[in-house]
Design a protein around this motif. Structure first.
Motif, PDB file in Angstrom:
ATOM      1  N   ARG A 297       0.856  -1.407  -0.027  1.00 29.74           N
ATOM      2  CA  ARG A 297       0.013  -0.487   0.003  1.00 29.74           C
ATOM      3  C   ARG A 297       1.251   1.116  -0.435  1.00 29.74           C
ATOM      4  O   ARG A 297       0.436   1.913  -0.563  1.00 29.74           O
ATOM      5  CB  ARG A 297      -0.714  -0.557   1.146  1.00 29.74           C
ATOM      6  CG  ARG A 297      -1.557  -1.244   0.872  1.00 29.74           C
ATOM      7  CD  ARG A 297      -3.248  -1.284   0.278  1.00 29.74           C
ATOM      8  NE  ARG A 297      -3.819   0.169   0.588  1.00 29.74           N
ATOM      9  CZ  ARG A 297      -4.717   0.644  -0.468  1.00 29.74           C
ATOM     10  NH1 ARG A 297      -5.002   0.245  -1.383  1.00 29.74           N
ATOM     11  NH2 ARG A 297      -5.251   1.513   0.127  1.00 29.74           N
ATOM     12  N   ALA A 298       1.850   1.137   0.516  1.00 35.70           N
ATOM     13  CA  ALA A 298       2.510   1.958   0.590  1.00 35.70           C
ATOM     14  C   ALA A 298       3.677   3.486  -1.212  1.00 35.70           C
ATOM     15  O   ALA A 298       4.052   2.191  -1.468  1.00 35.70           O
ATOM     16  CB  ALA A 298       4.365   1.814   1.394  1.00 35.70           C
ATOM     17  N   PRO A 299       3.030   3.975  -1.094  1.00 41.38           N
ATOM     18  CA  PRO A 299       3.633   4.330  -2.338  1.00 41.38           C
ATOM     19  C   PRO A 299       4.842   4.941  -2.447  1.00 41.38           C
ATOM     20  O   PRO A 299       5.246   5.194  -1.298  1.00 41.38           O
ATOM     21  CB  PRO A 299       2.768   6.253  -2.270  1.00 41.38           C
ATOM     22  CG  PRO A 299       1.991   5.928  -1.114  1.00 41.38           C
ATOM     23  CD  PRO A 299       2.369   4.934  -0.010  1.00 41.38           C
ATOM     24  N   ARG A 301       7.732   7.273  -4.069  1.00 40.70           N
ATOM     25  CA  ARG A 301       7.659   8.550  -4.758  1.00 40.70           C
ATOM     26  C   ARG A 301       9.357   8.553  -5.816  1.00 40.70           C
ATOM     27  O   ARG A 301      10.184   7.286  -6.041  1.00 40.70           O
ATOM     28  CB  ARG A 301       7.904   9.836  -4.596  1.00 40.70           C
ATOM     29  CG  ARG A 301       6.539   9.693  -3.017  1.00 40.70           C
ATOM     30  CD  ARG A 301       6.082  10.598  -2.641  1.00 40.70           C
ATOM     31  NE  ARG A 301       4.885  10.563  -1.478  1.00 40.70           N
ATOM     32  CZ  ARG A 301       4.500  10.478  -2.197  1.00 40.70           C
ATOM     33  NH1 ARG A 301       3.243  11.506  -3.379  1.00 40.70           N
ATOM     34  NH2 ARG A 301       2.839  10.475  -1.204  1.00 40.70           N
ATOM     35  N   PHE A 324       0.390   8.280  -4.780  1.00 45.45           N
ATOM     36  CA  PHE A 324      -0.556   6.956  -5.573  1.00 45.45           C
ATOM     37  C   PHE A 324      -1.986   7.418  -6.273  1.00 45.45           C
ATOM     38  O   PHE A 324      -1.832   8.715  -7.236  1.00 45.45           O
ATOM     39  CB  PHE A 324      -1.940   7.710  -3.693  1.00 45.45           C
ATOM     40  CG  PHE A 324      -3.046   7.033  -3.625  1.00 45.45           C
ATOM     41  CD1 PHE A 324      -2.992   5.500  -3.073  1.00 45.45           C
ATOM     42  CD2 PHE A 324      -4.156   7.562  -4.209  1.00 45.45           C
ATOM     43  CE1 PHE A 324      -4.555   5.196  -2.513  1.00 45.45           C
ATOM     44  CE2 PHE A 324      -5.261   6.799  -3.984  1.00 45.45           C
ATOM     45  CZ  PHE A 324      -5.418   5.433  -3.056  1.00 45.45           C
TER      46      PHE A 324
ATOM     47  N   VAL B  33      -3.223   8.460   1.780  1.00 45.02           N
ATOM     48  CA  VAL B  33      -3.741   7.376   1.602  1.00 45.02           C
ATOM     49  C   VAL B  33      -3.031   6.342   1.791  1.00 45.02           C
ATOM     50  O   VAL B  33      -3.453   4.944   1.516  1.00 45.02           O
ATOM     51  CB  VAL B  33      -3.100   7.815  -0.087  1.00 45.02           C
ATOM     52  CG1 VAL B  33      -3.552   8.758  -0.886  1.00 45.02           C
ATOM     53  CG2 VAL B  33      -2.082   7.925  -0.285  1.00 45.02           C
ATOM     54  N   PHE B  34      -2.102   6.409   2.863  1.00 47.43           N
ATOM     55  CA  PHE B  34      -1.679   5.181   3.229  1.00 47.43           C
ATOM     56  C   PHE B  34      -0.784   5.705   5.158  1.00 47.43           C
ATOM     57  O   PHE B  34      -0.300   6.984   5.001  1.00 47.43           O
ATOM     58  CB  PHE B  34       0.063   4.978   2.293  1.00 47.43           C
ATOM     59  CG  PHE B  34       0.524   3.723   3.259  1.00 47.43           C
ATOM     60  CD1 PHE B  34      -0.009   2.492   2.948  1.00 47.43           C
ATOM     61  CD2 PHE B  34       2.235   3.983   3.659  1.00 47.43           C
ATOM     62  CE1 PHE B  34       1.279   1.857   3.543  1.00 47.43           C
ATOM     63  CE2 PHE B  34       3.043   3.959   3.859  1.00 47.43           C
ATOM     64  CZ  PHE B  34       2.007   1.956   4.065  1.00 47.43           C
ATOM     65  N   GLU B  54       1.109   8.789   4.446  1.00 46.88           N
ATOM     66  CA  GLU B  54       1.300   9.604   2.849  1.00 46.88           C
ATOM     67  C   GLU B  54       0.454  10.272   2.144  1.00 46.88           C
ATOM     68  O   GLU B  54      -1.496   9.709   2.492  1.00 46.88           O
ATOM     69  CB  GLU B  54       1.380   7.819   2.071  1.00 46.88           C
ATOM     70  CG  GLU B  54       3.242   7.739   2.206  1.00 46.88           C
ATOM     71  CD  GLU B  54       4.257   7.929   1.646  1.00 46.88           C
ATOM     72  OE1 GLU B  54       4.280   8.705   0.776  1.00 46.88           O
ATOM     73  OE2 GLU B  54       5.175   7.076   1.726  1.00 46.88           O
ATOM     74  N   SER B  55       0.573  11.133   1.648  1.00 50.59           N
ATOM     75  CA  SER B  55      -1.191  11.736   1.894  1.00 50.59           C
ATOM     76  C   SER B  55      -0.953  11.651  -0.469  1.00 50.59           C
ATOM     77  O   SER B  55      -0.062  11.479  -0.367  1.00 50.59           O
ATOM     78  CB  SER B  55      -1.658  13.084   1.695  1.00 50.59           C
ATOM     79  OG  SER B  55      -0.282  14.398   1.189  1.00 50.59           O
ATOM     80  N   VAL B  56      -1.696  12.718  -1.254  1.00 48.18           N
ATOM     81  CA  VAL B  56      -1.703  12.327  -2.206  1.00 48.18           C
ATOM     82  C   VAL B  56      -0.341  13.027  -2.893  1.00 48.18           C
ATOM     83  O   VAL B  56       0.253  13.207  -4.115  1.00 48.18           O
ATOM     84  CB  VAL B  56      -2.851  12.436  -2.892  1.00 48.18           C
ATOM     85  CG1 VAL B  56      -3.825  11.763  -2.752  1.00 48.18           C
ATOM     86  CG2 VAL B  56      -3.160  14.123  -2.713  1.00 48.18           C
TER      87      VAL B  56
END
Lengths: 373, 119
Positions: A297-299, A301, A324, B33-34, B54-56
Protein backbone atom coordinates in the motif's frame (compact mmCIF):
# COMPACT_ATOMS: atom_id res chain seq x y z
CA UNK A 1 5.22 34.70 -4.60
CA UNK A 2 5.36 38.31 -5.77
CA UNK A 3 7.90 37.64 -8.54
CA UNK A 4 5.91 34.76 -9.99
CA UNK A 5 4.16 35.16 -13.32
CA UNK A 6 0.38 35.02 -13.41
CA UNK A 7 -1.71 33.32 -16.08
CA UNK A 8 -4.80 35.15 -17.42
CA UNK A 9 -6.88 32.94 -15.08
CA UNK A 10 -4.99 33.85 -11.89
CA UNK A 11 -7.77 35.87 -10.31
CA UNK A 12 -10.29 33.14 -11.10
CA UNK A 13 -8.08 30.50 -9.41
CA UNK A 14 -7.89 32.63 -6.29
CA UNK A 15 -11.64 33.30 -6.37
CA UNK A 16 -12.30 29.54 -6.65
CA UNK A 17 -10.12 28.89 -3.58
CA UNK A 18 -7.19 27.43 -5.49
CA UNK A 19 -4.10 26.78 -3.39
CA UNK A 20 -1.47 28.66 -5.38
CA UNK A 21 2.08 27.29 -5.56
CA UNK A 22 5.13 28.22 -7.61
CA UNK A 23 5.53 26.04 -10.72
CA UNK A 24 7.97 26.77 -13.56
CA UNK A 25 8.03 30.45 -12.60
CA UNK A 26 4.23 30.79 -12.44
CA UNK A 27 1.77 30.90 -9.55
CA UNK A 28 -0.42 27.89 -10.31
CA UNK A 29 -3.26 26.13 -8.45
CA UNK A 30 -2.06 22.79 -7.04
CA UNK A 31 -5.60 22.03 -5.90
CA UNK A 32 -8.98 23.60 -5.20
CA UNK A 33 -11.20 23.02 -2.15
CA UNK A 34 -12.41 19.74 -3.72
CA UNK A 35 -8.96 18.19 -3.12
CA UNK A 36 -6.62 16.16 -5.31
CA UNK A 37 -8.42 12.83 -4.93
CA UNK A 38 -11.90 14.11 -5.82
CA UNK A 39 -10.51 16.32 -8.59
CA UNK A 40 -8.81 13.26 -10.07
CA UNK A 41 -11.98 11.16 -9.85
CA UNK A 42 -14.09 13.96 -11.30
CA UNK A 43 -11.84 14.16 -14.36
CA UNK A 44 -12.01 10.39 -14.89
CA UNK A 45 -15.80 10.27 -14.54
CA UNK A 46 -17.07 13.66 -15.77
CA UNK A 47 -14.92 16.60 -16.91
CA UNK A 48 -12.11 18.68 -15.45
CA UNK A 49 -10.94 22.13 -16.52
CA UNK A 50 -7.19 22.76 -16.25
CA UNK A 51 -5.28 26.00 -16.72
CA UNK A 52 -2.16 25.11 -18.70
CA UNK A 53 -1.44 28.66 -19.82
CA UNK A 54 2.08 28.39 -18.38
CA UNK A 55 2.99 26.14 -21.29
CA UNK A 56 4.62 27.67 -24.35
CA UNK A 57 2.60 28.23 -27.51
CA UNK A 58 4.71 28.78 -30.60
CA UNK A 59 4.00 29.35 -34.28
CA UNK A 60 6.57 28.18 -36.81
CA UNK A 61 5.87 29.74 -40.16
CA UNK A 62 7.67 29.48 -43.50
CA UNK A 63 6.75 30.51 -47.01
CA UNK A 64 4.57 27.38 -47.00
CA UNK A 65 3.87 24.45 -44.64
CA UNK A 66 6.35 22.11 -46.35
CA UNK A 67 9.22 24.53 -45.75
CA UNK A 68 8.32 24.91 -42.09
CA UNK A 69 7.87 21.13 -41.74
CA UNK A 70 11.21 20.30 -43.34
CA UNK A 71 12.94 22.84 -41.10
CA UNK A 72 11.23 21.44 -37.97
CA UNK A 73 12.31 17.93 -38.98
CA UNK A 74 15.93 19.02 -38.45
CA UNK A 75 15.18 19.28 -34.69
CA UNK A 76 12.76 16.39 -34.08
CA UNK A 77 12.82 12.73 -35.18
CA UNK A 78 9.16 12.91 -36.21
CA UNK A 79 7.36 12.85 -39.54
CA UNK A 80 6.29 16.49 -39.73
CA UNK A 81 6.01 16.79 -43.50
CA UNK A 82 3.59 13.86 -43.68
CA UNK A 83 1.26 15.20 -41.01
CA UNK A 84 -2.12 16.00 -42.54
CA UNK A 85 -3.65 19.45 -42.28
CA UNK A 86 -5.41 20.00 -38.95
CA UNK A 87 -3.79 16.99 -37.34
CA UNK A 88 -1.57 16.98 -34.25
CA UNK A 89 1.30 14.73 -33.24
CA UNK A 90 3.49 14.09 -30.15
CA UNK A 91 7.18 14.77 -30.50
CA UNK A 92 10.40 15.83 -28.80
CA UNK A 93 13.53 17.86 -29.44
CA UNK A 94 16.68 15.75 -29.26
CA UNK A 95 20.24 16.83 -28.48
CA UNK A 96 23.50 15.74 -30.11
CA UNK A 97 23.83 12.84 -27.65
CA UNK A 98 20.35 11.57 -28.49
CA UNK A 99 18.90 12.89 -25.22
CA UNK A 100 15.50 14.57 -25.00
CA UNK A 101 15.56 18.38 -24.65
CA UNK A 102 11.78 18.66 -24.24
CA UNK A 103 8.67 16.84 -25.32
CA UNK A 104 5.94 18.68 -27.19
CA UNK A 105 2.85 18.59 -29.38
CA UNK A 106 2.86 19.99 -32.89
CA UNK A 107 0.03 20.52 -35.37
CA UNK A 108 -0.25 21.22 -39.07
CA UNK A 109 -2.43 24.35 -39.33
CA UNK A 110 -2.33 24.55 -43.11
CA UNK A 111 0.12 27.39 -43.57
CA UNK A 112 2.07 27.01 -40.32
CA UNK A 113 3.03 24.68 -37.49
CA UNK A 114 1.53 25.24 -34.05
CA UNK A 115 3.76 23.89 -31.29
CA UNK A 116 3.03 23.50 -27.57
CA UNK A 117 6.04 23.00 -25.28
CA UNK A 118 6.58 22.59 -21.54
CA UNK A 119 6.57 25.66 -19.33
CA UNK A 120 9.95 25.02 -17.72
CA UNK A 121 11.64 24.58 -21.12
CA UNK A 122 9.88 27.16 -23.22
CA UNK A 123 12.59 29.83 -23.14
CA UNK A 124 15.28 27.35 -24.13
CA UNK A 125 13.02 25.71 -26.73
CA UNK A 126 12.28 29.00 -28.45
CA UNK A 127 15.96 29.97 -28.50
CA UNK A 128 16.77 26.53 -29.87
CA UNK A 129 14.22 26.90 -32.66
CA UNK A 130 15.23 30.45 -33.49
CA UNK A 131 18.91 29.47 -33.62
CA UNK A 132 18.49 26.37 -35.77
CA UNK A 133 15.41 26.76 -37.95
CA UNK A 134 16.60 28.36 -41.18
CA UNK A 135 14.22 30.23 -43.45
CA UNK A 136 11.27 30.16 -41.05
CA UNK A 137 9.86 32.51 -38.47
CA UNK A 138 9.47 31.32 -34.87
CA UNK A 139 6.97 33.34 -32.84
CA UNK A 140 5.99 32.77 -29.24
CA UNK A 141 2.28 33.40 -28.70
CA UNK A 142 2.04 35.42 -25.50
CA UNK A 143 -1.47 36.84 -25.87
CA UNK A 144 -3.30 33.54 -25.51
CA UNK A 145 -4.19 31.34 -22.56
CA UNK A 146 -4.28 27.55 -22.83
CA UNK A 147 -7.05 25.55 -21.17
CA UNK A 148 -7.54 21.79 -21.09
CA UNK A 149 -10.99 20.27 -20.77
CA UNK A 150 -10.55 16.58 -20.02
CA UNK A 151 -12.80 13.65 -19.21
CA UNK A 152 -15.64 11.59 -20.64
CA UNK A 153 -18.08 14.54 -20.54
CA UNK A 154 -15.68 16.93 -22.31
CA UNK A 155 -17.24 16.36 -25.72
CA UNK A 156 -20.82 17.00 -24.56
CA UNK A 157 -19.76 20.10 -22.67
CA UNK A 158 -17.66 21.67 -25.42
CA UNK A 159 -20.29 20.86 -28.07
CA UNK A 160 -22.77 23.07 -26.20
CA UNK A 161 -20.47 25.99 -27.12
CA UNK A 162 -19.63 24.85 -30.65
CA UNK A 163 -21.18 21.64 -32.04
CA UNK A 164 -18.17 21.13 -34.32
CA UNK A 165 -16.23 20.01 -31.21
CA UNK A 166 -18.11 16.69 -31.32
CA UNK A 167 -17.00 16.02 -34.90
CA UNK A 168 -13.29 16.15 -34.06
CA UNK A 169 -11.41 12.84 -33.79
CA UNK A 170 -8.50 12.18 -31.41
CA UNK A 171 -5.56 14.44 -32.39
CA UNK A 172 -7.69 16.54 -34.75
CA UNK A 173 -7.17 20.31 -34.61
CA UNK A 174 -9.75 22.98 -35.51
CA UNK A 175 -10.53 26.64 -35.02
CA UNK A 176 -13.78 26.85 -33.05
CA UNK A 177 -15.87 29.73 -31.84
CA UNK A 178 -16.28 29.20 -28.11
CA UNK A 179 -18.24 31.72 -26.07
CA UNK A 180 -17.50 34.34 -28.70
CA UNK A 181 -13.75 33.66 -28.77
CA UNK A 182 -11.77 32.33 -31.71
CA UNK A 183 -10.08 29.28 -30.24
CA UNK A 184 -7.45 26.90 -31.60
CA UNK A 185 -8.64 23.55 -30.32
CA UNK A 186 -7.02 20.11 -30.39
CA UNK A 187 -8.73 16.89 -29.34
CA UNK A 188 -5.95 15.77 -27.03
CA UNK A 189 -4.58 16.25 -23.56
CA UNK A 190 -2.36 14.71 -20.94
CA UNK A 191 -4.66 12.85 -18.56
CA UNK A 192 -5.32 9.58 -20.42
CA UNK A 193 -8.90 10.76 -20.98
CA UNK A 194 -10.71 12.08 -24.02
CA UNK A 195 -10.70 15.85 -24.10
CA UNK A 196 -9.52 19.07 -25.65
CA UNK A 197 -6.76 21.64 -25.33
CA UNK A 198 -8.03 25.13 -26.08
CA UNK A 199 -5.87 28.11 -27.02
CA UNK A 200 -7.98 31.19 -26.32
CA UNK A 201 -7.20 34.93 -26.53
CA UNK A 202 -6.00 35.99 -23.07
CA UNK A 203 -8.68 38.68 -22.65
CA UNK A 204 -11.46 36.14 -23.34
CA UNK A 205 -9.98 33.27 -21.34
CA UNK A 206 -11.67 33.98 -18.02
CA UNK A 207 -15.12 34.33 -19.61
CA UNK A 208 -14.63 31.02 -21.45
CA UNK A 209 -13.41 29.30 -18.28
CA UNK A 210 -16.47 30.57 -16.39
CA UNK A 211 -18.79 29.40 -19.20
CA UNK A 212 -17.25 25.93 -19.00
CA UNK A 213 -17.34 25.87 -15.19
CA UNK A 214 -21.02 26.89 -15.28
CA UNK A 215 -21.71 23.47 -16.75
CA UNK A 216 -22.62 21.07 -13.90
CA UNK A 217 -20.31 18.40 -15.33
CA UNK A 218 -17.20 20.59 -15.02
CA UNK A 219 -14.93 21.27 -12.03
CA UNK A 220 -11.68 23.23 -11.91
CA UNK A 221 -8.74 20.84 -11.46
CA UNK A 222 -5.28 21.68 -10.11
CA UNK A 223 -1.76 20.50 -10.88
CA UNK A 224 -1.89 17.83 -8.16
CA UNK A 225 -4.59 15.85 -9.95
CA UNK A 226 -3.02 16.62 -13.32
CA UNK A 227 0.08 14.79 -12.06
CA UNK A 228 -1.78 11.73 -10.73
CA UNK A 229 -3.88 11.55 -13.91
CA UNK A 230 -0.88 11.63 -16.24
CA UNK A 231 1.00 9.15 -14.04
CA UNK A 232 -1.86 6.62 -14.20
CA UNK A 233 -1.94 7.32 -17.94
CA UNK A 234 1.73 6.26 -18.18
CA UNK A 235 2.63 9.68 -19.58
CA UNK A 236 6.09 11.17 -19.00
CA UNK A 237 6.68 14.31 -16.97
CA UNK A 238 9.57 16.14 -18.59
CA UNK A 239 12.48 16.77 -16.21
CA UNK A 240 11.53 13.69 -14.20
CA UNK A 241 10.74 10.70 -16.43
CA UNK A 242 12.66 11.99 -19.42
CA UNK A 243 15.39 14.63 -19.72
CA UNK A 244 18.56 15.48 -21.62
CA UNK A 245 20.22 12.37 -20.13
CA UNK A 246 17.59 9.92 -21.41
CA UNK A 247 17.18 8.85 -25.01
CA UNK A 248 13.81 8.08 -26.65
CA UNK A 249 14.71 4.38 -26.61
CA UNK A 250 15.51 4.42 -22.88
CA UNK A 251 12.34 6.45 -22.32
CA UNK A 252 10.22 3.86 -24.16
CA UNK A 253 9.18 6.53 -26.67
CA UNK A 254 10.47 4.82 -29.82
CA UNK A 255 6.83 4.56 -30.98
CA UNK A 256 6.86 8.34 -31.48
CA UNK A 257 9.60 8.12 -34.15
CA UNK A 258 7.84 7.44 -37.44
CA UNK A 259 9.38 4.91 -39.86
CA UNK A 260 10.04 7.57 -42.49
CA UNK A 261 12.53 9.27 -40.11
CA UNK A 262 14.05 6.01 -38.83
CA UNK A 263 17.15 4.26 -40.16
CA UNK A 264 16.42 3.31 -43.77
CA UNK A 265 13.38 5.62 -44.02
CA UNK A 266 12.87 8.04 -46.91
CA UNK A 267 13.85 11.01 -44.69
CA UNK A 268 16.06 9.08 -42.27
CA UNK A 269 18.01 11.04 -39.68
CA UNK A 270 18.92 14.68 -40.08
CA UNK A 271 17.97 15.45 -36.47
CA UNK A 272 20.37 15.87 -33.51
CA UNK A 273 21.62 12.58 -32.07
CA UNK A 274 20.34 10.45 -34.98
CA UNK A 275 23.42 8.22 -34.95
CA UNK A 276 23.07 7.39 -31.26
CA UNK A 277 19.31 6.97 -31.53
CA UNK A 278 19.55 4.63 -34.56
CA UNK A 279 22.24 2.55 -32.83
CA UNK A 280 20.00 2.14 -29.77
CA UNK A 281 16.97 1.39 -31.94
CA UNK A 282 18.97 -1.46 -33.51
CA UNK A 283 20.69 -2.83 -30.40
CA UNK A 284 18.41 -1.76 -27.55
CA UNK A 285 19.39 0.48 -24.66
CA UNK A 286 21.04 -0.64 -21.44
CA UNK A 287 18.09 0.64 -19.41
CA UNK A 288 14.43 1.28 -20.03
CA UNK A 289 11.52 3.23 -18.56
CA UNK A 290 8.88 0.86 -17.23
CA UNK A 291 5.62 0.97 -15.31
CA UNK A 292 5.94 -0.20 -11.71
CA UNK A 293 3.13 -1.35 -9.47
CA UNK A 294 4.07 -1.62 -5.79
CA UNK A 295 2.40 -4.76 -4.40
CA UNK A 296 1.88 -3.14 -0.98
CA UNK A 297 0.00 0.00 0.00
CA UNK A 298 2.95 2.35 0.51
CA UNK A 299 3.45 4.90 -2.28
CA UNK A 300 6.98 4.91 -3.71
CA UNK A 301 7.93 8.30 -5.07
CA UNK A 302 10.59 9.84 -7.29
CA UNK A 303 14.12 8.91 -6.23
CA UNK A 304 13.38 5.55 -4.59
CA UNK A 305 16.28 3.24 -5.54
CA UNK A 306 15.43 -0.10 -7.17
CA UNK A 307 17.09 -3.48 -6.60
CA UNK A 308 16.74 -6.94 -8.15
CA UNK A 309 16.31 -8.78 -4.85
CA UNK A 310 14.94 -8.28 -1.34
CA UNK A 311 18.46 -7.76 0.02
CA UNK A 312 21.96 -6.95 -1.19
CA UNK A 313 22.97 -6.55 -4.80
CA UNK A 314 23.70 -3.52 -6.92
CA UNK A 315 21.10 -0.86 -7.58
CA UNK A 316 19.36 -1.60 -10.92
CA UNK A 317 17.49 1.66 -11.34
CA UNK A 318 15.30 4.24 -9.69
CA UNK A 319 11.77 5.56 -9.62
CA UNK A 320 11.28 8.79 -11.58
CA UNK A 321 7.56 9.37 -10.82
CA UNK A 322 5.40 7.72 -8.24
CA UNK A 323 2.53 8.25 -5.90
CA UNK A 324 -0.99 7.17 -5.19
CA UNK A 325 -3.23 6.47 -8.16
CA UNK A 326 -6.78 7.33 -7.13
CA UNK A 327 -8.39 5.39 -10.01
CA UNK A 328 -6.09 2.40 -9.53
CA UNK A 329 -6.84 2.66 -5.80
CA UNK A 330 -3.24 2.09 -4.81
CA UNK A 331 0.31 3.20 -5.44
CA UNK A 332 1.66 3.48 -9.00
CA UNK A 333 5.09 4.46 -10.28
CA UNK A 334 7.38 4.55 -13.25
CA UNK A 335 11.13 4.46 -13.43
CA UNK A 336 14.23 3.20 -15.15
CA UNK A 337 15.62 -0.33 -14.76
CA UNK A 338 18.40 -2.23 -16.49
CA UNK A 339 17.15 -4.11 -19.55
CA UNK A 340 17.40 -7.54 -17.89
CA UNK A 341 14.78 -6.42 -15.34
CA UNK A 342 12.48 -4.58 -17.75
CA UNK A 343 10.18 -7.44 -18.82
CA UNK A 344 6.52 -7.18 -17.84
CA UNK A 345 5.87 -9.32 -14.77
CA UNK A 346 9.37 -9.04 -13.29
CA UNK A 347 9.33 -8.47 -9.53
CA UNK A 348 11.88 -5.96 -8.28
CA UNK A 349 12.32 -4.10 -4.99
CA UNK A 350 12.25 -0.46 -4.00
CA UNK A 351 14.10 0.68 -0.88
CA UNK A 352 11.75 2.80 1.20
CA UNK A 353 12.72 4.03 4.68
CA UNK A 354 15.37 1.29 4.88
CA UNK A 355 13.05 -1.55 3.82
CA UNK A 356 12.94 -3.33 0.48
CA UNK A 357 9.37 -3.54 -0.77
CA UNK A 358 8.30 -5.42 -3.93
CA UNK A 359 7.04 -3.86 -7.16
CA UNK A 360 5.97 -5.57 -10.37
CA UNK A 361 7.06 -4.31 -13.77
CA UNK A 362 3.70 -3.55 -15.37
CA UNK A 363 2.36 -2.50 -18.75
CA UNK A 364 1.28 1.14 -18.96
CA UNK A 365 -1.13 2.88 -18.90
CA UNK A 366 -2.28 1.78 -15.46
CA UNK A 367 -5.82 2.86 -16.31
CA UNK A 368 -7.28 2.29 -19.80
CA UNK A 369 -6.87 5.26 -22.14
CA UNK A 370 -10.28 6.64 -23.12
CA UNK A 371 -9.35 8.49 -26.28
CA UNK A 372 -11.88 9.07 -29.06
CA UNK A 373 -10.22 7.20 -31.93
CA UNK B 1 -7.08 16.73 25.30
CA UNK B 2 -3.56 18.13 24.79
CA UNK B 3 -2.01 19.37 21.57
CA UNK B 4 1.58 19.55 20.28
CA UNK B 5 3.10 22.12 17.96
CA UNK B 6 3.47 19.23 15.52
CA UNK B 7 -0.36 19.15 15.32
CA UNK B 8 -0.79 15.94 17.26
CA UNK B 9 -3.53 15.46 19.81
CA UNK B 10 -3.12 13.40 22.99
CA UNK B 11 -6.06 12.04 24.94
CA UNK B 12 -5.64 10.25 28.27
CA UNK B 13 -7.69 7.05 28.55
CA UNK B 14 -7.07 5.37 31.93
CA UNK B 15 -3.35 4.64 32.03
CA UNK B 16 -2.66 5.07 28.30
CA UNK B 17 -2.49 8.06 25.97
CA UNK B 18 -4.22 7.92 22.56
CA UNK B 19 -2.43 9.92 19.82
CA UNK B 20 -3.55 11.21 16.46
CA UNK B 21 -3.25 14.33 14.30
CA UNK B 22 -5.65 17.23 14.34
CA UNK B 23 -8.32 17.90 11.71
CA UNK B 24 -6.37 21.03 10.82
CA UNK B 25 -3.23 18.98 10.10
CA UNK B 26 -5.19 16.38 8.12
CA UNK B 27 -6.70 19.12 6.00
CA UNK B 28 -3.28 20.67 5.36
CA UNK B 29 -1.85 17.28 4.33
CA UNK B 30 -4.68 16.60 1.89
CA UNK B 31 -6.15 13.20 1.07
CA UNK B 32 -4.28 10.62 3.16
CA UNK B 33 -3.65 7.38 1.29
CA UNK B 34 -1.28 5.40 3.51
CA UNK B 35 -0.32 5.29 7.17
CA UNK B 36 2.65 3.28 8.47
CA UNK B 37 2.31 2.63 12.20
CA UNK B 38 4.77 1.43 14.82
CA UNK B 39 4.63 -2.13 16.20
CA UNK B 40 2.81 -2.97 19.39
CA UNK B 41 5.47 -3.46 22.06
CA UNK B 42 7.88 -0.89 20.59
CA UNK B 43 9.56 1.27 23.17
CA UNK B 44 9.74 4.80 21.82
CA UNK B 45 11.38 8.03 22.93
CA UNK B 46 9.95 11.51 22.58
CA UNK B 47 10.64 12.93 19.08
CA UNK B 48 11.31 9.51 17.51
CA UNK B 49 9.78 9.37 14.02
CA UNK B 50 7.33 6.54 14.54
CA UNK B 51 4.51 7.10 12.03
CA UNK B 52 4.71 7.88 8.33
CA UNK B 53 1.66 9.45 6.71
CA UNK B 54 1.45 9.58 2.94
CA UNK B 55 -0.99 11.98 1.37
CA UNK B 56 -1.56 12.32 -2.37
CA UNK B 57 1.03 15.07 -2.20
CA UNK B 58 3.87 13.90 0.05
CA UNK B 59 5.10 11.80 2.93
CA UNK B 60 5.23 13.25 6.46
CA UNK B 61 6.70 11.91 9.69
CA UNK B 62 4.85 11.92 12.98
CA UNK B 63 6.94 12.09 16.13
CA UNK B 64 6.39 10.27 19.38
CA UNK B 65 5.12 13.04 21.70
CA UNK B 66 6.30 11.30 24.88
CA UNK B 67 8.48 8.39 26.03
CA UNK B 68 6.70 5.09 26.50
CA UNK B 69 5.60 1.76 25.12
CA UNK B 70 3.21 1.33 22.18
CA UNK B 71 0.35 -0.81 23.50
CA UNK B 72 -2.10 -0.64 20.57
CA UNK B 73 -2.15 0.67 16.99
CA UNK B 74 -5.12 1.51 14.77
CA UNK B 75 -4.88 -1.38 12.31
CA UNK B 76 -8.07 -0.20 10.56
CA UNK B 77 -6.02 2.59 8.96
CA UNK B 78 -4.29 0.03 6.71
CA UNK B 79 -7.52 -0.39 4.75
CA UNK B 80 -9.07 3.01 5.38
CA UNK B 81 -6.38 5.68 5.72
CA UNK B 82 -9.02 8.24 4.72
CA UNK B 83 -10.42 7.93 8.27
CA UNK B 84 -7.68 10.42 9.24
CA UNK B 85 -9.27 13.02 6.96
CA UNK B 86 -12.83 12.13 7.84
CA UNK B 87 -12.56 11.76 11.62
CA UNK B 88 -9.12 12.92 12.75
CA UNK B 89 -9.83 12.96 16.46
CA UNK B 90 -11.97 9.80 16.45
CA UNK B 91 -11.61 6.86 14.03
CA UNK B 92 -8.40 8.39 12.66
CA UNK B 93 -6.30 7.78 15.80
CA UNK B 94 -2.81 6.30 15.27
CA UNK B 95 -1.55 4.56 18.42
CA UNK B 96 -1.92 4.19 22.16
CA UNK B 97 1.16 4.69 24.27
CA UNK B 98 1.78 3.77 27.90
CA UNK B 99 3.72 6.79 29.20
CA UNK B 100 6.92 6.46 31.20
CA UNK B 101 6.34 9.85 32.75
CA UNK B 102 2.98 11.59 32.42
CA UNK B 103 4.56 14.92 33.35
CA UNK B 104 5.98 15.05 29.79
CA UNK B 105 2.47 16.03 28.73
CA UNK B 106 2.47 19.14 30.86
CA UNK B 107 4.36 21.17 28.23
CA UNK B 108 1.66 20.65 25.62
CA UNK B 109 -1.13 23.08 24.76
CA UNK B 110 -4.76 22.94 25.76
CA UNK B 111 -7.44 23.36 23.12
CA UNK B 112 -7.68 27.13 23.46
CA UNK B 113 -3.93 27.55 23.00
CA UNK B 114 -3.90 25.19 20.01
CA UNK B 115 -6.80 27.01 18.34
CA UNK B 116 -4.84 30.22 18.77
CA UNK B 117 -1.80 28.58 17.13
CA UNK B 118 -3.70 27.59 14.00
CA UNK B 119 -5.87 30.71 13.78
Amino acid sequence: MSDLLHTPLHDLHVELGGKMVPFAGYAMPVQYPLGVMKEHDHTRTRAGLFDVSHMGQVIVRGPDFATAARAFETLVPMDVLGLDTDRQRYGFFTNDAGGIMDDLMFANRGDHLFVVVNAACKGADIEHMQAHLAGVEVTEITDRALLALQGPSAETVLATLDPRAAEMAFMDVATLSLNGAECWVSRSGYTGEDGYEISVPADQAEALARALLDHPEVEAIGLGARDSLRLEGGLCLYGHDIDTGTTPIEGALTWAIQKVRGDGGARAGGFPGATQIFAQMADGAARKRVGLLPTGRAPMREGVPLFAGPEGGEQIGKITSGGFGPTVGGPVAMGYVTRDHASIGTTIYGELRGKRLPLNVTKMPFTPANFKR
Amino acid sequence: MKYTEEHEWLRVEDDVVVVGITAHAAEQLGDIVFVELPEVGDTVAKDDEIVVIESVKAASDILAPIDGEIVEVNTALADSPSAVNEDAIGAGWFFKIKPDDTSQMDEYMDEAAYNKLIA
